[in-house]
Design an enzyme around this catalytic site. Structure first.
Site, short mmCIF file in Angstrom:
data_model
loop_
_atom_site.label_atom_id
_atom_site.label_comp_id
_atom_site.label_asym_id
_atom_site.label_seq_id
_atom_site.Cartn_x
_atom_site.Cartn_y
_atom_site.Cartn_z
N TYR A 1 40.10 39.22 -67.48
CA TYR A 1 39.23 40.37 -67.22
C TYR A 1 37.76 40.07 -67.49
O TYR A 1 36.93 40.99 -67.43
CB TYR A 1 39.58 41.55 -68.14
CG TYR A 1 41.01 41.97 -68.21
CD1 TYR A 1 41.67 42.47 -67.09
CD2 TYR A 1 41.71 41.93 -69.42
CE1 TYR A 1 42.99 42.89 -67.18
CE2 TYR A 1 43.03 42.35 -69.51
CZ TYR A 1 43.66 42.83 -68.39
OH TYR A 1 44.94 43.25 -68.49
N CYS B 1 44.00 22.96 -67.59
CA CYS B 1 43.33 22.40 -66.41
C CYS B 1 42.94 23.53 -65.47
O CYS B 1 43.39 23.61 -64.33
CB CYS B 1 44.25 21.40 -65.72
SG CYS B 1 44.71 20.07 -66.82
#
Ligand SMILES: *Cc1c(COP(=O)(O)O)cnc(C)c1O
Length: 421
Positions: free
Chosen positions: A314, A341
């Site tokens: 968010y 990653c």
């Protein structure tokens, strides 16, 4: 910085780490209990008031036991969450089942436990009846649509997948009445992480007015109004927590006007808050693995977004304290990252912090709700332990960290040699 005070010292954390390596979430029992008591206190005027803790926020049975001891129920939305309440020995109207897109198996389990069933859609009346039978008490989730503005996290009610329209409520309660259901409840939840207490008062007004109208038109009476969750918390220093006394006072005035003075039967007020109950009382504790300087400066932690997804998901702010450096000037700008990653695996971007070094201990605040529970295993990351700082200062492990064996448990390596390619 005043509000973001920690309930533990650096020395305490160092001692904990000698037994439980970082990263881990640490919950403050005192804080949780004090807030629960404040919540109950604020609604003392309402006979039968109950907060059903939204268990998705921190589904740990030890935390649930603490909250149950304060008179809280549990709000569940899935089969697993129902089974968790069952394992704690909870049953009956201590459990609220607020689900959507629900399976027959979930309704059956909710019925077996005697939970209060809160239906998300008018078509679920027939579905519930067919698969689990209709209970005496049924609640509907109301979506006020354009009547109410939404807020950032949950979006606009009209775009929200949840709940009945106004017309469907009248029709739905009529169907229930005709089928012999005797007890009725109503629910709505149109906010998430909302800090404005007026928002909840306005929502209560919409729901109470509706109760008055439906009661009159269908000649039924309601047992409760569940005002949902969504009470926000001060993630930032400048935020103010929702004033529960003020909110409750506003709701009480409306209750008197709309329910009592209209001669309607007394009604229980319920909430199903998650975030506000445990959010501010959880901390993600992590160690600085590396300091990296390229085009920007990076603090690389031993925690990743699999421990706390909110910043990446968010763009949410979580306050960060470098332990032992609370008094130092925050004049260095860092991105605080994990090791996934994924370039959005960051707890903070361009955050001003004191000069930070390898080996420093970092506390990420307000992780007690939607923190550990939103965890995942991407990149083979293992979910951390959960620890509880007890009232007496003792620290207990309330969930151990996952191991690599836990992670592989759903794979059958034994059958690999016989698998021909
Ligand atoms: C998520 C949720 C809650 C709890 O929300 P908080 O923001 O944690 O208070 C309550 N009820 C329902 C139906 C939910 O989906």
């Amino acid at each position: 910085m005043k509000r973001k005070k920690l309930p533990f010292t650096k020395e305490q954390i160092e001692k904990i780490i000698s037994e439980y390596p970082t990263p881990f979430h640490l919950y403050d029992e005192n804080g949780i209990i004090e807030y629960a008591q404040k919540f109950n206190q604020a609604f003392q005027w309402n006979q039968g008031f109950k907060e059903y803790y939204a268990i998705k926020a921190a589904p740990n049975p030890f935390l649930m036991k603490i909250l149950r001891n304060q008179g809280f129920g549990i709000d569940c939305s899935s089969l697993t969450e129902l089974v968790l309440t069952e394992k704690l020995g909870m049953k009956g109207e201590e459990i609220m089942f607020t689900s959507n897109d629900t399976t027959a198996e979930e309704f059956q389990k909710a019925r077996d436990l005697g939970a209060i069933i809160n239906l998300d859609d008018i078509s679920h009346i027939g579905f519930l009846e067919k698969h689990a039978g209709l209970p005496d008490l049924v609640c509907f989730r109301y979506n006020p649509g354009a009547l109410k503005d939404g807020n950032i996290i949950i979006g606009n009610p009209e775009d929200s997948k949840y709940g009945f329209t106004r017309e469907q409520l009248f029709e739905g309660y009529k169907i229930l009445k005709d089928k012999g259901v005797k007890r009725f409840g109503i629910h709505t939840m149109v906010a998430s992480n909302e800090l404005d207490p007026d928002y909840f008062i306005e929502t209560a007004e919409i729901v109470l007015e509706l109760i008055a109208e439906i009661s009159k038109e269908l000649n039924i009476s309601f047992e409760f109004a569940n005002l949902g969750g969504g009470i926000g918390i001060p993630y930032k220093n400048e935020h103010k927590p929702v004033d529960l006394e003020f909110m409750s006072g506003g709701i009480k005035n409306l209750y008197t006007k709309i329910i009592t003075e209209n001669g309607l039967k007394p009604l229980k007020i319920f909430f199903e808050s998650g975030r506000a109950i445990t959010g501010p009382f959880g901390y993600l504790i992590s160690t600085v693995l590396h300091i990296k300087e390229t085009y920007k400066k990076y603090i690389g932690l031993d925690a990743s977004m699999h421990n706390l997804m909110r910043p990446a998901l968010y763009g949410a702010y979580h306050h960060i304290t470098v332990l032992g450096k609370e008094g130092q000037l925050c004049n260095k700008k860092y991105d605080v990252t994990g090791s996934l990653c994924e370039n959005n695996d960051k707890f903070a971007i361009n955050r001003l912090l004191p000069e930070t070094n390898q080996g420093d201990l970092v506390v990420i605040h307000d992780t007690g709700a939607h923190g550990h529970s939103m965890g995942f295993n991407y990149n083979g990351k293992l979910r951390s332990a959960e620890l509880l700082l007890r009232k007496n200062g003792e620290v207990v492990q309330i969930r151990r960290a996952e191991t690599i064996d836990d992670h592989f448990i759903t794979l059958d390596f034994e059958s690999l040699p016989g698998f021909s390619v």
